[in-house]
Design a protein around this motif. Sequence first.
Motif, PDB file in Angstrom:
ATOM      1  N   LEU A  11       0.858  -1.179   0.000  1.00 40.80           N
ATOM      2  CA  LEU A  11       0.000   0.000   0.000  1.00 40.80           C
ATOM      3  C   LEU A  11       0.897   1.234   0.000  1.00 40.80           C
ATOM      4  N   VAL A  12       0.647   2.143  -0.924  1.00 40.82           N
ATOM      5  CA  VAL A  12       1.377   3.410  -0.971  1.00 40.82           C
ATOM      6  C   VAL A  12       0.449   4.511  -0.482  1.00 40.82           C
ATOM      7  N   ARG A  13       0.901   5.247   0.500  1.00 40.53           N
ATOM      8  CA  ARG A  13       0.133   6.353   1.059  1.00 40.53           C
ATOM      9  C   ARG A  13       0.816   7.658   0.668  1.00 40.53           C
ATOM     10  N   VAL A  14       0.114   8.487  -0.097  1.00 43.70           N
ATOM     11  CA  VAL A  14       0.625   9.789  -0.505  1.00 43.70           C
ATOM     12  C   VAL A  14      -0.019  10.837   0.400  1.00 43.70           C
ATOM     13  N   TYR A  15       0.809  11.559   1.130  1.00 40.47           N
ATOM     14  CA  TYR A  15       0.290  12.501   2.104  1.00 40.47           C
ATOM     15  C   TYR A  15      -0.480  13.628   1.426  1.00 40.47           C
ATOM     16  N   GLY A  16      -1.618  13.989   2.039  1.00 42.46           N
ATOM     17  CA  GLY A  16      -2.397  15.106   1.535  1.00 42.46           C
ATOM     18  C   GLY A  16      -1.662  16.422   1.727  1.00 42.46           C
ATOM     19  N   GLU A  17      -1.952  17.361   0.855  1.00 46.71           N
ATOM     20  CA  GLU A  17      -1.298  18.674   0.934  1.00 46.71           C
ATOM     21  C   GLU A  17      -1.764  19.425   2.179  1.00 46.71           C
ATOM     22  N   GLY A  18      -0.831  20.028   2.865  1.00 44.08           N
ATOM     23  CA  GLY A  18      -1.179  20.903   3.977  1.00 44.08           C
ATOM     24  C   GLY A  18      -1.605  20.212   5.252  1.00 44.08           C
ATOM     25  N   VAL A  19      -1.557  18.866   5.297  1.00 42.49           N
ATOM     26  CA  VAL A  19      -2.070  18.185   6.480  1.00 42.49           C
ATOM     27  C   VAL A  19      -1.149  18.315   7.691  1.00 42.49           C
ATOM     28  N   HIS A  20       0.029  18.907   7.491  1.00 39.14           N
ATOM     29  CA  HIS A  20       0.925  19.117   8.632  1.00 39.14           C
ATOM     30  C   HIS A  20       0.288  20.031   9.675  1.00 39.14           C
ATOM     31  N   VAL A  21      -0.755  20.776   9.296  1.00 39.66           N
ATOM     32  CA  VAL A  21      -1.415  21.643  10.272  1.00 39.66           C
ATOM     33  C   VAL A  21      -2.225  20.825  11.274  1.00 39.66           C
ATOM     34  N   PHE A  22      -2.531  19.579  10.953  1.00 35.99           N
ATOM     35  CA  PHE A  22      -3.350  18.745  11.829  1.00 35.99           C
ATOM     36  C   PHE A  22      -2.536  17.934  12.826  1.00 35.99           C
ATOM     37  N   PHE A  23      -1.365  17.469  12.412  1.00 36.34           N
ATOM     38  CA  PHE A  23      -0.564  16.619  13.277  1.00 36.34           C
ATOM     39  C   PHE A  23       0.878  16.653  12.823  1.00 36.34           C
ATOM     40  N   ASN A  24       1.761  16.211  13.698  1.00 34.67           N
ATOM     41  CA  ASN A  24       3.179  16.141  13.385  1.00 34.67           C
ATOM     42  C   ASN A  24       3.461  14.802  12.714  1.00 34.67           C
ATOM     43  N   ARG A  25       3.957  14.839  11.475  1.00 34.05           N
ATOM     44  CA  ARG A  25       4.133  13.602  10.714  1.00 34.05           C
ATOM     45  C   ARG A  25       5.179  12.692  11.360  1.00 34.05           C
ATOM     46  N   ASP A  26       6.226  13.254  11.935  1.00 29.27           N
ATOM     47  CA  ASP A  26       7.232  12.421  12.594  1.00 29.27           C
ATOM     48  C   ASP A  26       6.632  11.684  13.789  1.00 29.27           C
ATOM     49  N   ASP A  27       5.766  12.382  14.546  1.00 29.66           N
ATOM     50  CA  ASP A  27       5.090  11.728  15.669  1.00 29.66           C
ATOM     51  C   ASP A  27       4.200  10.604  15.170  1.00 29.66           C
ATOM     52  N   GLU A  28       3.518  10.861  14.048  1.00 26.53           N
ATOM     53  CA  GLU A  28       2.615   9.846  13.494  1.00 26.53           C
ATOM     54  C   GLU A  28       3.386   8.616  13.031  1.00 26.53           C
ATOM     55  N   ILE A  29       4.569   8.840  12.441  1.00 32.36           N
ATOM     56  CA  ILE A  29       5.397   7.712  12.003  1.00 32.36           C
ATOM     57  C   ILE A  29       5.873   6.905  13.206  1.00 32.36           C
ATOM     58  N   ARG A  30       6.255   7.598  14.276  1.00 28.64           N
ATOM     59  CA  ARG A  30       6.673   6.889  15.486  1.00 28.64           C
ATOM     60  C   ARG A  30       5.529   6.045  16.052  1.00 28.64           C
ATOM     61  N   THR A  31       4.323   6.615  16.022  1.00 27.49           N
ATOM     62  CA  THR A  31       3.155   5.863  16.465  1.00 27.49           C
ATOM     63  C   THR A  31       2.954   4.638  15.597  1.00 27.49           C
ATOM     64  N   PHE A  32       3.073   4.829  14.277  1.00 22.52           N
ATOM     65  CA  PHE A  32       2.894   3.733  13.316  1.00 22.52           C
ATOM     66  C   PHE A  32       3.880   2.609  13.603  1.00 22.52           C
ATOM     67  N   GLN A  33       5.132   2.962  13.815  1.00 25.56           N
ATOM     68  CA  GLN A  33       6.156   1.950  14.073  1.00 25.56           C
ATOM     69  C   GLN A  33       5.920   1.251  15.407  1.00 25.56           C
ATOM     70  N   CYS A  34       5.519   2.026  16.411  1.00 29.67           N
ATOM     71  CA  CYS A  34       5.265   1.440  17.726  1.00 29.67           C
ATOM     72  C   CYS A  34       4.062   0.509  17.671  1.00 29.67           C
ATOM     73  N   MET A  35       3.039   0.877  16.918  1.00 32.63           N
ATOM     74  CA  MET A  35       1.870   0.018  16.762  1.00 32.63           C
ATOM     75  C   MET A  35       2.271  -1.308  16.134  1.00 32.63           C
TER      76      MET A  35
END
Length: 346
Positions: A68-92
């Motif tokens: 699965l390839v996930r292409v990030y939506g434009e401007g979504v950095h205003v909603f959350f920190n992508r690095d934090d989300e990746i850390r969550t993804f890896q921890c999950m």
Amino acid sequence: MTIKKNGFIPSCAPEELKAVLKAVASEWGDIIKDMEEFQVVPLKGAMTNEIFQINWPTTRGGLHQKVLVRVYGEGVHVFFNRDDEIRTFQCMSEHGQGPKLLGRFPDGRIEEFIHARTLSAADLRDPEISSLVAAKLREFHNLDMPGPKDVLLWKRLRTWLSQAKKLCSPEAAIEFGLDALGDEINILEKELSQDDQEIGFSHNDLQYGNIMMDEEIRAITLIDYEYASYNPVAYDLANHFCEMAANYHSETPHILDYTIYPDTEERRRFIRAYIGSSGNEPIDAEVERLLADAEKYTVASHLFWGLWGIISAYVNKIEFDYMEYARQRLKQYWFKKALALESLTL
């Protein structure tokens, strides 16, 4: 970044994406010489990112690999920190939850393809499937995730309100009553926060498209953790109940039908399954309190996604009527506030 839909990855695709795809294929023993060996299937229903299934033939003849390839939506950095989300993804993934992270490129990432089906809007109303979702959500809430375990809801609402005010035209700001929402957030935080409420690691976006089920073993997997954080579990339950009014695969995916919001007995059944998944018989008083708390937190859910819709209308290019979605969520906010929080006054 653009991926050609219903066909092959074009030669104009970013070199980083092509390199990561080839590296993933190579790790699995497949040598890709021509980018046209990668077949692209768009997957619908996502409103923050664009997602694609990528297939390619293996060296074992007749078989195909999938990612699965996930292409990030434009401007979504205003909603959350992508690095934090990746850390969550890896921890999950380390907790045995969700897909594995296979690779990253600047505009997105490559994930393990889960061989399960995504639920439909109708599935959420199936008592058996709903009970399985409830048990999985209880398991999710009990995860011990790294970082602060403080409630993020109120800080996030204030941050999003600030962003909405910056982006909105004066006319839109008046239409949505943005100047009044700061006081609303203060009132909600004061009235809904309780010293003895349970805080858990919450998904915060449990719509049917973020729930997958393996038909053979009836196992549920929750995916997409962009908005996940510690929050009151009653809020996460409320958010899930609100999502039962949506069908993001209809001709009008932005239209919500609150006439099909789950009734009291349906919500009670979900909460009994949620509490009872630990193996202990749910206590009626505990069920009724969580039922009442979740109903109150629906107002916070409507405010959360109303602000999200306003911001998304300005920053996201995915084909979805974000503004109309925001109108409906904020209209429902005022309606539900009057019913669920009658004691609140400005």
